[in-house]
Write an enzyme that holds these catalytic residues in place. Sequence first.
Site, PDB file in Angstrom:
ATOM      1  N   LEU A  94       0.835  -1.201   0.000  1.00 34.42           N
ATOM      2  CA  LEU A  94       0.000   0.000   0.000  1.00 34.42           C
ATOM      3  C   LEU A  94       0.871   1.252   0.000  1.00 34.42           C
ATOM      4  O   LEU A  94       1.886   1.318   0.680  1.00 34.42           O
ATOM      5  CB  LEU A  94      -0.902   0.040   1.234  1.00 34.42           C
ATOM      6  CG  LEU A  94      -1.880  -1.109   1.457  1.00 34.42           C
ATOM      7  CD1 LEU A  94      -2.920  -0.691   2.490  1.00 34.42           C
ATOM      8  CD2 LEU A  94      -2.550  -1.558   0.174  1.00 34.42           C
ATOM      9  N   HIS A 110      -0.625 -11.990   8.524  1.00 36.57           N
ATOM     10  CA  HIS A 110       0.625 -12.493   7.950  1.00 36.57           C
ATOM     11  C   HIS A 110       0.949 -13.849   8.583  1.00 36.57           C
ATOM     12  O   HIS A 110       0.833 -14.004   9.800  1.00 36.57           O
ATOM     13  CB  HIS A 110       1.753 -11.493   8.205  1.00 36.57           C
ATOM     14  CG  HIS A 110       3.047 -11.911   7.596  1.00 36.57           C
ATOM     15  ND1 HIS A 110       3.282 -11.834   6.237  1.00 36.57           N
ATOM     16  CD2 HIS A 110       4.163 -12.440   8.147  1.00 36.57           C
ATOM     17  CE1 HIS A 110       4.498 -12.292   5.987  1.00 36.57           C
ATOM     18  NE2 HIS A 110       5.054 -12.675   7.122  1.00 36.57           N
ATOM     19  N   LEU A 145       6.399  -2.883   4.734  1.00 35.24           N
ATOM     20  CA  LEU A 145       5.851  -4.225   4.527  1.00 35.24           C
ATOM     21  C   LEU A 145       5.814  -5.038   5.832  1.00 35.24           C
ATOM     22  O   LEU A 145       6.847  -5.174   6.496  1.00 35.24           O
ATOM     23  CB  LEU A 145       6.713  -4.947   3.482  1.00 35.24           C
ATOM     24  CG  LEU A 145       6.316  -6.389   3.146  1.00 35.24           C
ATOM     25  CD1 LEU A 145       4.971  -6.438   2.449  1.00 35.24           C
ATOM     26  CD2 LEU A 145       7.387  -7.048   2.292  1.00 35.24           C
ATOM     27  N   GLU A 175      -5.076 -18.688  11.519  1.00 35.87           N
ATOM     28  CA  GLU A 175      -5.381 -17.393  10.889  1.00 35.87           C
ATOM     29  C   GLU A 175      -6.876 -17.149  10.881  1.00 35.87           C
ATOM     30  O   GLU A 175      -7.359 -16.048  11.167  1.00 35.87           O
ATOM     31  CB  GLU A 175      -4.878 -17.362   9.437  1.00 35.87           C
ATOM     32  CG  GLU A 175      -3.382 -17.363   9.284  1.00 35.87           C
ATOM     33  CD  GLU A 175      -2.968 -17.179   7.823  1.00 35.87           C
ATOM     34  OE1 GLU A 175      -3.606 -16.405   7.091  1.00 35.87           O
ATOM     35  OE2 GLU A 175      -1.988 -17.827   7.405  1.00 35.87           O
TER      36      GLU A 175
END
Length: 201
Positions: A94, A110, A145, A175
């Site tokens: 981004l 992540h 990042l 996750e």
Amino acid sequence: MSRTLGVLISGRGSNLQAILNAIAEGSLDARVGVVVSNKAEAQGLERAAKAGVQAVVLPHKDYDSREAFDEAVLARLKEYDVDVVCLAGFMRLLSPVLVRAFPGRILNIHPSLLPAFVGLHAQRQALEYGVKVSGCTVHVVDEELDHGPILLQAPVPVEEGDTEESLSARILEQEHKLYPQAIQMVLDGEMRVDERKVVAI
Ligand code: GRF
């Protein structure tokens, strides 16, 4: 804070599915206002359609710069009155255009215990390094990042004989639990970012 999520994807969309499931089950008090994909072939688009959620494809290659692409994404997020942006396997860095438009309100998941193993193939990196425990992290997105303040983490043991696939699958299971939980935390306003740390309030 009202409760509209924008979910950005590039592929499989299993984390999008976990978010949709948590909403359907009532463990996440939100709605997905829009799914944005930079890939027309992303499997997550089918998941959005099945759930009756608006989805938009914005191929990043159609834009001259990262900023121009992010402006287009931002316009869609605004159009659908998004409050919190969830990156869910979104394979684009981004730019400040997006990060500054949603300060503290863009989250990412992540597949490692950050700050270890940033970037691509985090599970492979963990195996190559030889760690005994890896896991997943949900963090607030900043301009670097896989770097912003950490909201929640879940540890996952690395087992004898693990392959990238087997470790990825074990991490993915966590996750799917962690992401809806972290989103709910942000929606409940139970945290604030202090310097680079997320602290409970
Ligand atoms: C997940 O492992 C996530 O942690 C990483 O990309 C993968 C996306 O998977 N950022 P999916 O598209 O949500 O199934």
